[in-house]
Design a protein around this motif. Structure first.
Motif, PDB file in Angstrom:
ATOM      1  N   SER A  97      43.487  37.725  41.215  1.00 35.01           N
ATOM      2  CA  SER A  97      42.119  37.285  40.955  1.00 35.01           C
ATOM      3  C   SER A  97      42.062  35.778  40.747  1.00 35.01           C
ATOM      4  O   SER A  97      41.218  35.085  41.336  1.00 35.01           O
ATOM      5  CB  SER A  97      41.561  38.010  39.727  1.00 35.01           C
ATOM      6  OG  SER A  97      40.231  37.608  39.480  1.00 35.01           O
ATOM      7  N   PHE A 101      40.045  33.107  43.086  1.00 30.32           N
ATOM      8  CA  PHE A 101      39.003  32.240  42.534  1.00 30.32           C
ATOM      9  C   PHE A 101      39.390  30.769  42.661  1.00 30.32           C
ATOM     10  O   PHE A 101      38.547  29.925  42.971  1.00 30.32           O
ATOM     11  CB  PHE A 101      38.709  32.597  41.070  1.00 30.32           C
ATOM     12  CG  PHE A 101      37.773  33.771  40.908  1.00 30.32           C
ATOM     13  CD1 PHE A 101      36.545  33.821  41.550  1.00 30.32           C
ATOM     14  CD2 PHE A 101      38.121  34.836  40.090  1.00 30.32           C
ATOM     15  CE1 PHE A 101      35.671  34.888  41.393  1.00 30.32           C
ATOM     16  CE2 PHE A 101      37.270  35.918  39.931  1.00 30.32           C
ATOM     17  CZ  PHE A 101      36.043  35.941  40.577  1.00 30.32           C
ATOM     18  N   LEU A 104      38.695  29.563  46.107  1.00 28.51           N
ATOM     19  CA  LEU A 104      37.269  29.284  46.311  1.00 28.51           C
ATOM     20  C   LEU A 104      36.893  27.912  45.755  1.00 28.51           C
ATOM     21  O   LEU A 104      36.150  27.163  46.383  1.00 28.51           O
ATOM     22  CB  LEU A 104      36.416  30.365  45.641  1.00 28.51           C
ATOM     23  CG  LEU A 104      36.385  31.714  46.337  1.00 28.51           C
ATOM     24  CD1 LEU A 104      35.658  32.737  45.481  1.00 28.51           C
ATOM     25  CD2 LEU A 104      35.706  31.601  47.694  1.00 28.51           C
ATOM     26  N   SER A 109      39.812  30.124  51.588  1.00 31.71           N
ATOM     27  CA  SER A 109      39.770  31.576  51.462  1.00 31.71           C
ATOM     28  C   SER A 109      41.163  32.128  51.758  1.00 31.71           C
ATOM     29  O   SER A 109      41.572  32.219  52.916  1.00 31.71           O
ATOM     30  CB  SER A 109      38.757  32.194  52.422  1.00 31.71           C
ATOM     31  OG  SER A 109      38.877  33.605  52.389  1.00 31.71           O
ATOM     32  N   LYS A 127      33.962  34.124  52.543  1.00 32.28           N
ATOM     33  CA  LYS A 127      33.647  33.728  51.168  1.00 32.28           C
ATOM     34  C   LYS A 127      33.187  34.931  50.347  1.00 32.28           C
ATOM     35  O   LYS A 127      33.645  35.135  49.218  1.00 32.28           O
ATOM     36  CB  LYS A 127      32.569  32.634  51.171  1.00 32.28           C
ATOM     37  CG  LYS A 127      32.257  32.115  49.786  1.00 32.28           C
ATOM     38  CD  LYS A 127      31.261  30.974  49.844  1.00 32.28           C
ATOM     39  CE  LYS A 127      30.969  30.468  48.443  1.00 32.28           C
ATOM     40  NZ  LYS A 127      30.012  29.365  48.461  1.00 32.28           N
ATOM     41  N   LYS A 128      32.281  35.723  50.915  1.00 28.15           N
ATOM     42  CA  LYS A 128      31.801  36.910  50.201  1.00 28.15           C
ATOM     43  C   LYS A 128      32.937  37.892  49.921  1.00 28.15           C
ATOM     44  O   LYS A 128      33.034  38.439  48.815  1.00 28.15           O
ATOM     45  CB  LYS A 128      30.699  37.611  51.010  1.00 28.15           C
ATOM     46  CG  LYS A 128      29.383  36.898  51.008  1.00 28.15           C
ATOM     47  CD  LYS A 128      28.354  37.645  51.835  1.00 28.15           C
ATOM     48  CE  LYS A 128      27.031  36.897  51.859  1.00 28.15           C
ATOM     49  NZ  LYS A 128      26.030  37.556  52.714  1.00 28.15           N
ATOM     50  N   THR A 130      36.086  37.231  49.661  1.00 26.89           N
ATOM     51  CA  THR A 130      36.974  36.633  48.659  1.00 26.89           C
ATOM     52  C   THR A 130      36.403  36.808  47.258  1.00 26.89           C
ATOM     53  O   THR A 130      37.118  37.210  46.326  1.00 26.89           O
ATOM     54  CB  THR A 130      37.203  35.138  48.954  1.00 26.89           C
ATOM     55  OG1 THR A 130      37.794  35.011  50.253  1.00 26.89           O
ATOM     56  CG2 THR A 130      38.104  34.501  47.922  1.00 26.89           C
ATOM     57  N   ILE A 131      35.128  36.523  47.081  1.00 24.69           N
ATOM     58  CA  ILE A 131      34.483  36.677  45.764  1.00 24.69           C
ATOM     59  C   ILE A 131      34.548  38.127  45.314  1.00 24.69           C
ATOM     60  O   ILE A 131      34.913  38.418  44.165  1.00 24.69           O
ATOM     61  CB  ILE A 131      33.023  36.184  45.811  1.00 24.69           C
ATOM     62  CG1 ILE A 131      32.983  34.669  45.983  1.00 24.69           C
ATOM     63  CG2 ILE A 131      32.255  36.622  44.558  1.00 24.69           C
ATOM     64  CD1 ILE A 131      31.603  34.112  46.309  1.00 24.69           C
ATOM     65  N   ARG A 132      34.226  39.034  46.207  1.00 23.05           N
ATOM     66  CA  ARG A 132      34.236  40.453  45.854  1.00 23.05           C
ATOM     67  C   ARG A 132      35.636  40.944  45.509  1.00 23.05           C
ATOM     68  O   ARG A 132      35.822  41.698  44.554  1.00 23.05           O
ATOM     69  CB  ARG A 132      33.643  41.283  46.999  1.00 23.05           C
ATOM     70  CG  ARG A 132      32.154  41.070  47.184  1.00 23.05           C
ATOM     71  CD  ARG A 132      31.624  41.855  48.351  1.00 23.05           C
ATOM     72  NE  ARG A 132      30.211  41.619  48.560  1.00 23.05           N
ATOM     73  CZ  ARG A 132      29.463  42.281  49.429  1.00 23.05           C
ATOM     74  NH1 ARG A 132      30.011  43.230  50.188  1.00 23.05           N
ATOM     75  NH2 ARG A 132      28.191  42.009  49.544  1.00 23.05           N
TER      76      ARG A 132
END
Length: 192
Positions: A97, A101, A104, A109, A127-128, A130-132
């Protein structure tokens, strides 16, 4: 003499990924948590060796996992304290995690690096995802801490083996609509 990648037999890649956790589960039920800890340490090293034999490289996620398994498994066996092996998933999920982060924040990524061979997504899709994925790993770290601190070792082993594996599968299934929306539409030219 140059080393080249060998073709990995079909089914061997999933075996190297799932084998250690399944051996851990079986060793726990036929022995105890300390036997299971030794078993997962050995099978993790075997899985890495097999992967290296075929690919001539060590993938980052399995390598990080192996290091954490060796350190926390070693502490568990040396100190005869199951706390360390129970903390291992928390540490692994937290590391992944944090790395995602951090990527980002740096405008990178790392998920794209890992999954670029599977999907061709636009930058917003990477990006989405990676965030998820970073949020999912953080949630899994918290869940592991709650479970091992609040419930029996037997329940923790079952959730670790089956619950976390199922959660990961369901997470990726849930990402399919977003992945589909963000797939690049450009088709490579193919000459017959």
């Amino acid at each position: 003499m140059a080393t080249t990648e060998r073709a990995m037999p079909k089914g061997l890649k999933p075996a190297t990924e799932l084998g250690p956790i399944l051996v851990f589960f079986a060793a726990y039920y036929f022995g105890d948590l300390f036997v299971a800890t030794g078993a997962i340490m050995i099978t993790t090293l075997i899985a890495l060796a097999v992967s290296y034999y075929y690919t001539r490289s060590l993938p980052m996620m399995p390598l990080v996992t192996a290091v954490v398994v060796m350190v926390f498994g070693g502490l568990t066996l040396y100190l005869n304290d199951e706390t360390f092996i129970k903390m291992k998933p928390t540490i692994i999920y937290a590391i992944f995690s944090i790395i995602l982060f951090a990527g980002l924040i740096l405008g990178k990524s790392f998920v794209k690096v890992l999954f670029d061979n599977f999907w061709d997504l636009d930058d917003d899709g990477w990006k989405k995802l990676t965030i998820r994925l970073a949020a999912f790993f953080l949630l899994m770290a918290v869940a592991n801490e709650i479970i091992w601190r609040s419930f029996s070792t037997e329940l923790w082993v079952n959730i670790k083996v089956f619950g976390f594996t199922a959660a990961t599968f369901l997470f990726f299934v849930a990402q399919v609509p977003m992945i589909t929306r963000h797939m690049n539409q450009d088709k490579p030219d193919t000459d017959a």
